[in-house]
Motif scaffolding. Structure first.
Motif, PDB file in Angstrom:
ATOM      1  N   ASP A 196       0.556  -1.180  -0.064  1.00 21.78           N
ATOM      2  CA  ASP A 196      -0.225   0.008   0.402  1.00 21.78           C
ATOM      3  C   ASP A 196       1.068   0.808   0.028  1.00 21.78           C
ATOM      4  O   ASP A 196       0.958   2.009  -0.562  1.00 21.78           O
ATOM      5  N   ASP A 197       1.972   1.511   0.653  1.00 24.32           N
ATOM      6  CA  ASP A 197       3.248   2.145   0.695  1.00 24.32           C
ATOM      7  C   ASP A 197       3.570   2.675  -0.641  1.00 24.32           C
ATOM      8  O   ASP A 197       3.624   3.557  -1.121  1.00 24.32           O
ATOM      9  N   ALA A 198       3.610   1.909  -1.259  1.00 26.07           N
ATOM     10  CA  ALA A 198       4.289   1.237  -2.281  1.00 26.07           C
ATOM     11  C   ALA A 198       3.917   2.291  -3.259  1.00 26.07           C
ATOM     12  O   ALA A 198       3.955   3.119  -4.020  1.00 26.07           O
ATOM     13  N   VAL A 199       2.393   1.634  -3.483  1.00 24.99           N
ATOM     14  CA  VAL A 199       1.850   2.635  -4.542  1.00 24.99           C
ATOM     15  C   VAL A 199       1.111   3.945  -4.234  1.00 24.99           C
ATOM     16  O   VAL A 199       1.356   4.333  -5.663  1.00 24.99           O
ATOM     17  N   LYS A 200       0.991   3.818  -3.324  1.00 25.42           N
ATOM     18  CA  LYS A 200       1.495   5.639  -2.898  1.00 25.42           C
ATOM     19  C   LYS A 200       1.866   6.555  -3.113  1.00 25.42           C
ATOM     20  O   LYS A 200       1.788   7.553  -3.467  1.00 25.42           O
ATOM     21  N   ALA A 201       3.230   5.614  -3.139  1.00 22.31           N
ATOM     22  CA  ALA A 201       4.465   6.193  -3.546  1.00 22.31           C
ATOM     23  C   ALA A 201       4.826   6.658  -4.835  1.00 22.31           C
ATOM     24  O   ALA A 201       5.100   7.737  -5.006  1.00 22.31           O
ATOM     25  N   VAL A 202       4.515   5.783  -5.495  1.00 21.30           N
ATOM     26  CA  VAL A 202       4.864   5.504  -7.121  1.00 21.30           C
ATOM     27  C   VAL A 202       3.811   6.373  -7.363  1.00 21.30           C
ATOM     28  O   VAL A 202       4.607   7.308  -8.510  1.00 21.30           O
ATOM     29  N   ARG A 203       2.641   6.682  -7.022  1.00 24.32           N
ATOM     30  CA  ARG A 203       1.292   7.512  -7.785  1.00 24.32           C
ATOM     31  C   ARG A 203       2.118   9.077  -7.057  1.00 24.32           C
ATOM     32  O   ARG A 203       1.849   9.995  -7.809  1.00 24.32           O
ATOM     33  N   ALA A 204       2.547   9.036  -6.537  1.00 25.02           N
ATOM     34  CA  ALA A 204       2.919  10.563  -5.918  1.00 25.02           C
ATOM     35  C   ALA A 204       4.189  11.423  -6.241  1.00 25.02           C
ATOM     36  O   ALA A 204       4.188  12.149  -7.013  1.00 25.02           O
ATOM     37  N   ASP A 205       5.106  10.528  -6.742  1.00 24.55           N
ATOM     38  CA  ASP A 205       6.578  10.602  -7.176  1.00 24.55           C
ATOM     39  C   ASP A 205       6.858   9.404  -8.383  1.00 24.55           C
ATOM     40  O   ASP A 205       7.443   8.704  -7.433  1.00 24.55           O
ATOM     41  N   LEU A 206       5.934   9.851  -9.616  1.00 21.37           N
ATOM     42  CA  LEU A 206       6.753   8.823 -10.746  1.00 21.37           C
ATOM     43  C   LEU A 206       8.338   7.644 -10.200  1.00 21.37           C
ATOM     44  O   LEU A 206       8.919   8.948 -10.895  1.00 21.37           O
ATOM     45  N   HIS A 207       7.863   7.075 -10.409  1.00 23.34           N
ATOM     46  CA  HIS A 207       9.557   6.302 -10.268  1.00 23.34           C
ATOM     47  C   HIS A 207      10.199   5.776 -11.160  1.00 23.34           C
ATOM     48  O   HIS A 207       9.167   5.753 -12.341  1.00 23.34           O
ATOM     49  N   ASP A 208      11.526   5.632 -11.449  1.00 22.09           N
ATOM     50  CA  ASP A 208      11.169   4.696 -13.499  1.00 22.09           C
ATOM     51  C   ASP A 208      11.998   2.976 -12.890  1.00 22.09           C
ATOM     52  O   ASP A 208      12.073   2.457 -13.796  1.00 22.09           O
ATOM     53  N   LEU A 209      11.950   2.628 -11.458  1.00 21.65           N
ATOM     54  CA  LEU A 209      12.223   1.777 -11.442  1.00 21.65           C
ATOM     55  C   LEU A 209      11.424   0.834 -10.293  1.00 21.65           C
ATOM     56  O   LEU A 209      11.534   1.820  -9.057  1.00 21.65           O
ATOM     57  N   VAL A 210      10.739  -0.182  -9.898  1.00 22.08           N
ATOM     58  CA  VAL A 210      10.689  -0.679  -8.249  1.00 22.08           C
ATOM     59  C   VAL A 210      11.477  -1.650  -8.038  1.00 22.08           C
ATOM     60  O   VAL A 210      11.361  -2.837  -9.227  1.00 22.08           O
ATOM     61  N   ILE A 211      11.583  -2.124  -6.868  1.00 21.64           N
ATOM     62  CA  ILE A 211      12.377  -3.606  -7.312  1.00 21.64           C
ATOM     63  C   ILE A 211      11.693  -3.562  -5.026  1.00 21.64           C
ATOM     64  O   ILE A 211      12.294  -3.615  -4.445  1.00 21.64           O
ATOM     65  N   SER A 212      11.152  -5.522  -5.083  1.00 21.35           N
ATOM     66  CA  SER A 212      10.260  -5.576  -4.371  1.00 21.35           C
ATOM     67  C   SER A 212      10.128  -6.859  -3.990  1.00 21.35           C
ATOM     68  O   SER A 212      11.000  -7.550  -5.150  1.00 21.35           O
ATOM     69  N   ALA A 213      10.454  -6.955  -3.246  1.00 24.24           N
ATOM     70  CA  ALA A 213      10.083  -8.471  -2.560  1.00 24.24           C
ATOM     71  C   ALA A 213       9.752  -9.140  -2.617  1.00 24.24           C
ATOM     72  O   ALA A 213       8.299  -8.607  -2.995  1.00 24.24           O
ATOM     73  N   PHE A 214       9.642 -10.356  -2.510  1.00 22.29           N
ATOM     74  CA  PHE A 214       8.731 -11.375  -3.044  1.00 22.29           C
ATOM     75  C   PHE A 214       7.186 -11.620  -2.610  1.00 22.29           C
ATOM     76  O   PHE A 214       6.761 -10.953  -2.237  1.00 22.29           O
ATOM     77  N   ALA A 215       7.838 -11.706  -0.547  1.00 19.26           N
ATOM     78  CA  ALA A 215       6.207 -11.545  -0.355  1.00 19.26           C
ATOM     79  C   ALA A 215       6.512 -10.224   0.169  1.00 19.26           C
ATOM     80  O   ALA A 215       7.526  -9.055   1.315  1.00 19.26           O
ATOM     81  N   LEU A 216       5.459  -9.187   0.743  1.00 17.81           N
ATOM     82  CA  LEU A 216       5.263  -8.231   1.050  1.00 17.81           C
ATOM     83  C   LEU A 216       3.768  -8.084   2.330  1.00 17.81           C
ATOM     84  O   LEU A 216       3.270  -8.879   2.267  1.00 17.81           O
ATOM     85  N   PRO A 217       4.476  -7.335   3.938  1.00 18.20           N
ATOM     86  CA  PRO A 217       2.938  -7.953   4.422  1.00 18.20           C
ATOM     87  C   PRO A 217       1.886  -7.811   4.597  1.00 18.20           C
ATOM     88  O   PRO A 217       0.366  -8.341   4.561  1.00 18.20           O
ATOM     89  N   ASP A 218       1.471  -7.016   3.025  1.00 19.68           N
ATOM     90  CA  ASP A 218      -0.412  -6.992   2.669  1.00 19.68           C
ATOM     91  C   ASP A 218      -0.382  -7.259   1.599  1.00 19.68           C
ATOM     92  O   ASP A 218      -1.117  -7.205   0.801  1.00 19.68           O
ATOM     93  N   GLY A 219       1.136  -8.545   1.174  1.00 21.49           N
ATOM     94  CA  GLY A 219       0.777  -8.549  -0.671  1.00 21.49           C
ATOM     95  C   GLY A 219       1.936  -9.062  -1.222  1.00 21.49           C
ATOM     96  O   GLY A 219       2.639  -9.533   0.083  1.00 21.49           O
ATOM     97  N   ASN A 220       2.134  -9.214  -2.328  1.00 26.96           N
ATOM     98  CA  ASN A 220       3.305  -9.360  -2.621  1.00 26.96           C
ATOM     99  C   ASN A 220       3.596  -9.043  -4.062  1.00 26.96           C
ATOM    100  O   ASN A 220       2.990  -8.205  -4.235  1.00 26.96           O
ATOM    101  N   ALA A 221       4.964  -9.017  -4.973  1.00 26.76           N
ATOM    102  CA  ALA A 221       5.622  -8.642  -5.641  1.00 26.76           C
ATOM    103  C   ALA A 221       4.469  -8.799  -7.040  1.00 26.76           C
ATOM    104  O   ALA A 221       4.559  -7.528  -7.605  1.00 26.76           O
ATOM    105  N   ALA A 222       3.929 -10.186  -7.582  1.00 26.79           N
ATOM    106  CA  ALA A 222       2.568  -9.974  -8.046  1.00 26.79           C
ATOM    107  C   ALA A 222       1.897  -8.924  -7.681  1.00 26.79           C
ATOM    108  O   ALA A 222       1.689  -8.795  -9.531  1.00 26.79           O
ATOM    109  N   GLU A 223       1.720  -9.341  -7.088  1.00 30.17           N
ATOM    110  CA  GLU A 223       0.175  -8.076  -6.183  1.00 30.17           C
ATOM    111  C   GLU A 223       0.277  -6.741  -6.966  1.00 30.17           C
ATOM    112  O   GLU A 223      -0.868  -5.928  -7.603  1.00 30.17           O
ATOM    113  N   LEU A 224       1.383  -6.257  -6.545  1.00 29.51           N
ATOM    114  CA  LEU A 224       1.226  -4.540  -6.749  1.00 29.51           C
ATOM    115  C   LEU A 224       2.271  -4.528  -8.213  1.00 29.51           C
ATOM    116  O   LEU A 224       1.494  -3.258  -8.703  1.00 29.51           O
TER     117      LEU A 224
END
Length: 467
Positions: free
Chosen positions: A36-64
């Motif tokens: 959830d924090d990642a989605v908010k961060a990307v929408r607020a300040d467009l990034h060139d790349l996202v590097i995510s762990a497979f598993a996240l507390p509220d989802g995973n990289a595929a869902e992100l």
């Protein structure tokens, strides 16, 4: 700044380790601990790349990746997932969701940086074409999107023919494609414009020296006018992080580091094909439809109608991303004399040749427009002062070094050009207000051009920001 990267991981140690690796390569790194924090961060300040762990507390990289794909503003931002290599199901789920690559933990720094460079380079190119499409759309000139064909044309390339035959036998049941085989020695001679593949899969031999030799094929493909936009996937039969990073730096679109897997290769081929066709559509939307409305009929360059709104879009994008960009205003020296002495057909011939030399001197992501009789505008995204000066000096040299053959003269004539330039965006003038709009920068470049003319012409003059 090389680019903005968001690291998404609930474990602080993992975030810090990645940050150290990326900061050494001068990337701007920020963090998020949840999806959830990642989605908010990307929408607020467009990034060139996202590097995510497979598993996240509220989802995973595929869902992100799926959430990012729901927005036009974020669907083209690449995502790398990091997790345990042996979890094949999780790996395949991430790739099916559109994750660009899955890297095992612990991450190999050489391979990570190679993948990061490749994805950000591709992202910047896509972003530039999207901005051009947005400009066309704002002018009412963009065509509606069309669906992509499912079937693709794919060529497996290797010197080991029996190995290719085995790969093809396993790949055909899981990939709807016209699949052919070719050797590295014969590939370029077999390429025809009428039957150009969508994707090449270059299978490297285990021997590192032979593999390095085969990688030269990527440079050859990228230098070929008809094949330069064709997808290239490199498949390593023996893991070699340095060799893999080199393949990405040469221009490979994707990389498989752990050998052949039919299901995974099919997913990667489909993903590369999808991105290739999206790129084709973006480029076509700029080229097609009412070309006379946005292109100068004599030179084929963009005209003022297209260039001015595009300049504003580049300026707005630079403000959001904190990256500098360059505005070059170029004017031919004593052009009226050419028309007066040799005739207007000779003047037209000079304009056409100048346009050709400008295009040859610039990157594909740069925009050049004819905005007046003998006046040209160049917009260079993601460019700092030193890079812009180098490009401007190169343009001056390309124009003056070789004489022009014109119909009204028995001898070639010498032509020179003067250039004024201005820098906007992130690191333009730290002590000044950097949030200038495009027209302000154009005025600054115009004043610099006037100064270059006053100093004797055939030179480059940087603009001076207002105090």
């Amino acid at each position: 700044m090389q680019g903005k990267i968001l690291i998404v991981d609930a474990i602080a140690t993992n975030r810090i380790v990645l940050k150290v690796k990326l900061k050494k390569a001068y990337y701007d790194v920020s963090f998020a601990a949840t999806m959830d924090d990642a989605v908010k961060a990307v929408r607020a300040d467009l990034h060139d790349l996202v590097i995510s762990a497979f598993a996240l507390p509220d989802g995973n990289a595929a869902e992100l990746r799926r959430v990012l794909a729901t927005s036009v503003a974020t669907d083209h931002i690449p995502v790398i997932a990091i997790g345990h290599h042996e979890d094949v199901a999780q790996r395949m789920a991430a790739l099916e969701a559109g994750v660009h690559d899955v890297l095992p933990q612990p991450v190999n720094e050489t391979l990570l940086l190679g993948r990061v460079r490749s994805l950000i380079r591709a992202h910047n190119t896509t972003s530039e074409w999207r901005m051009r499409e947005d400009t066309c759309r704002a002018l009412g000139l963009a065509e509606p999107e069309t669906g992509f064909e499912d079937q693709c044309r794919c060529v497996l390339v290797s010197a080991d023919t029996p190995q290719l035959q085995t790969f093809a036998m396993h790949l055909r049941p899981v990939l709807r494609a016209k699949l052919t085989l070719s050797s590295t020695a014969n590939l370029m001679s077999e390429i025809t414009i009428d039957a150009l593949p969508d994707v090449f899969v270059l299978v490297l031999p285990e021997n590192a020296t032979a593999a390095m030799e085969d990688l030269r094929l990527i440079s050859t493909l990228r230098a070929n006018a008809s094949a330069r936009h064709t997808g290239v996937i490199v498949l390593q039969t023996r893991p070699d992080a340095g060799l893999g990073a080199h393949a990405l730096d040469l221009g490979a679109d994707d990389l498989m580091t752990h050998g052949f897997d039919a299901a995974e290769l099919a997913l990667r081929i489909k993903a590369v094909m999808r991105r290739k066709r999206m790129g084709e559509q973006l480029r076509a939307s700029v080229r097609t439809g009412l070309q006379a409305a946005v292109f100068d009929p004599l030179t084929g360059l963009y005209n003022r109608r297209y260039a001015m709104p595009h300049l504003e879009r580049i300026s707005q994008h630079a403000s959001k991303t904190e990256r500098s960009f360059a505005v070059l205003l170029a004017d031919l020296d004593h052009f009226k004399r050419i028309n007066d002495i040799y005739g207007h057909s000779s003047g037209d011939a000079v304009l056409v040749e100048v346009s050709n030399r400008l295009r040859s001197s610039l990157r594909s992501s740069d925009m050049v427009a004819r905005i007046g009789g003998e006046e040209f505008l160049v917009i260079m995204p993601a460019t700092n002062l030193a890079e812009a000066q180098k490009a401007a000096l190169r343009i001056c040299g390309d124009i003056s070094a070789t004489s022009f053959v014109v119909p009204g003269s028995s001898d070639p004539i010498t032509v020179t050009i003067s250039i004024g330039m201005a820098i906007g965006g992130g690191d333009a003038h730290p002590e000044q207000d950097c949030q200038k709009n495009g027209m302000t920068l154009l005025d600054e470049a115009d004043c610099a051009l006037y100064a270059a003319k006053g100093r004797g012409r055939n030179q480059v003059k940087p603009g001076r920001p207002a105090a």
